[in-house]
Design an enzyme around this catalytic site. Structure first.
Site, PDB file in Angstrom:
ATOM      1  CB  CYS A   5      43.708   3.098   8.293  1.00  0.00           C
ATOM      2  SG  CYS A   5      43.420   1.334   8.581  1.00  0.00           S
ATOM      3  CB  ALA A   6      41.479   7.581   4.734  1.00  0.00           C
ATOM      4  N   GLY A  22      43.591  11.976   5.532  1.00  0.00           N
ATOM      5  CA  GLY A  22      43.608  11.869   4.086  1.00  0.00           C
ATOM      6  C   GLY A  22      44.862  12.273   3.362  1.00  0.00           C
ATOM      7  CE  LYS A  79      50.949   6.830   4.700  1.00  0.00           C
ATOM      8  NZ  LYS A  79      50.760   7.615   5.941  1.00  0.00           N
ATOM      9  CG  ASP A 117      40.122   6.518   9.967  1.00  0.00           C
ATOM     10  OD1 ASP A 117      41.273   6.273   9.573  1.00  0.00           O
ATOM     11  OD2 ASP A 117      39.826   6.629  11.166  1.00  0.00           O
ATOM     12  CB  CYS A 151      54.317   5.553  10.897  1.00  0.00           C
ATOM     13  SG  CYS A 151      52.840   5.774  11.907  1.00  0.00           S
TER      14      CYS A 151
END
Length: 392
Positions: free
Chosen positions: A209-210, A213, A215, A233, A334
């Site tokens: 689940c980029a 980007g 991460k 994604d 998160c």
């Protein structure tokens, strides 16, 4: 603009933000940006003051306020300078009416406050979710080293190996070091989540689940630009921002793949059982990011939370199909809600019998279930749950 006019403008903007939150419309930052773009008479000081008033009022309210005026009256209960500005002056707010009621305070809507408390997020832990977030940077080791990097402002070392914390509001994008790709804006918690992947040069790694980007770029640096890194994604707009960012960062090993919702495996089937590591940075409630997006509290309801938890489970099951024997699956969210974090991961381990919990050793965080929790109150990062499972 007069102080009273700034207050009235903030009230009107809050009305728009409240309506957008109820209808899942544009976020507050976009609403403010559009207004500033269309009202050039507001100078830089006016814009700063209005932005401060709007976000302070959002943070001051727990449940969704009835109106922008009610939200501003709530803020006036903690800021003595505001009440005298409700004086009916030209372009200012109308005088206070007898019996006029301010919005309700609190950390979040009542149902969500109860969910947080059930996950041991209450009192100071909960209040910290609405503090202002710091500005964290990551030194891009593909282009620079922290020890030799000269910056306009000195930064404080964070718990992340390549992390720096500088004064919030700094216009980093104007620095030559940022334009040259030597720096990325990335919260320390996000950097630690990437550290949990344990990325090594030469590996095949999937960032499932980029998004935009952030991460993925950190993983490319950890891999020393050697190997195969897939950023995928379902959001075409967000994913389209990854390649320009990768070019600036000098990350040449990234391949992007756009996924079709509900048919994600079709774009990843050639990687079944091939990945050394898959990171599932799952869509979630975002309770850990309220310091940056405080109106997100008003956009979430129990139906949406149920949809998100179901999606997280599906993504974990998809990721499990991609991990090779001896590989690892890293789950990141998160959120500080256990149903999206510790409980979600525990349920995955129950379903995926061939996976075993893999203990993480990170420089910050506390154990939570089968993983680690980072919180704004204890670690000074965004809120995260991070866990790892290994496939023997």
């Amino acid at each position: 603009m007069t102080p009273a006019a700034r207050v009235q403008t903030s009230i009107e903007l809050l009305d728009t933000i409240i309506d957008a939150a109820r209808s899942k419309g544009a976020p507050a930052d976009r609403i403010l940006a559009d207004w500033f773009r269309g009202n050039r008479f507001a100078g830089s000081k006016d814009r700063r003051a209005i932005r401060e008033l709007v976000y302070s009022a959002i943070r001051a309210c727990g449940p969704v306020p009835d109106s922008g005026r009610a939200a501003m009256l709530r803020l006036a209960q903690t800021d003595d300078s505001l009440a005298p500005l409700f004086d009916g002056s030209n372009y200012g707010p109308a005088p206070l009416a007898e019996g006029e009621v301010a919005a309700q305070g609190g950390v979040a809507p009542d149902w969500l406050t109860r969910r947080l408390a059930a996950s041991d997020i209450a009192a100071d832990e909960a209040e910290a979710l609405l503090e202002r977030a710091p500005l964290d940077l990551r030194v891009n080791t593909l282009k620079a080293e922290r020890a030799t990097l000269s910056l306009p402002l000195s930064g404080e070392q964070t718990a992340a190996p390549h992390g720096l914390r500088i004064e919030a509001g700094t216009q980093v994008e104007q620095w030559p070091e940022w334009r040259d790709g030597k720096l990325e804006v990335q919260d320390t918690g996000s950097q630690l989540a990437c550290l949990a992947v344990g990325a090594q040069p030469g590996e095949t790694i999937i960032d499932l689940c980029a998004g935009g980007g952030g991460k993925t770029l950190a993983l490319a640096a950890a891999m020393d630009n050697l190997g195969h890194l897939i950023g995928s994604d379902t959001d075409r707009g967000r994913l389209s921002r990854l390649q320009p960012r990768a070019e600036r960062a000098g990350a040449s090993i990234i391949e992007t793949r756009l996924l079709d919702p509900k048919r994600e495996f079709e774009a990843l089937g050639d990687l079944e059982g091939q990945a050394d590591a898959v990171m599932v940075d799952a869509p979630c409630s975002g309770t850990g990011t309220w310091r940056r997006n405080p109106e997100a509290r008003w956009r979430l309801d129990e139906q949406e939370l149920a949809r998100l938890t179901a999606l997280q489970a599906d993504l974990l099951d998809l990721a499990a199909r991609l991990v090779k024997p001896g590989g690892r699956l890293i789950y990141v969210t998160c959120s500080l809600l256990d149903e999206e974090g510790a409980d979600q991961f525990a349920a995955f381990l129950q379903r995926a019998q061939r996976f075993r919990q893999h203990e993480l050793s990170l420089p910050a965080g506390r154990a939570r279930g089968n993983g680690i929790r980072l919180s704004p109150y204890r670690e000074g990062t965004d809120g995260f749950f991070i866990a790892c499972a290994a496939r023997p």
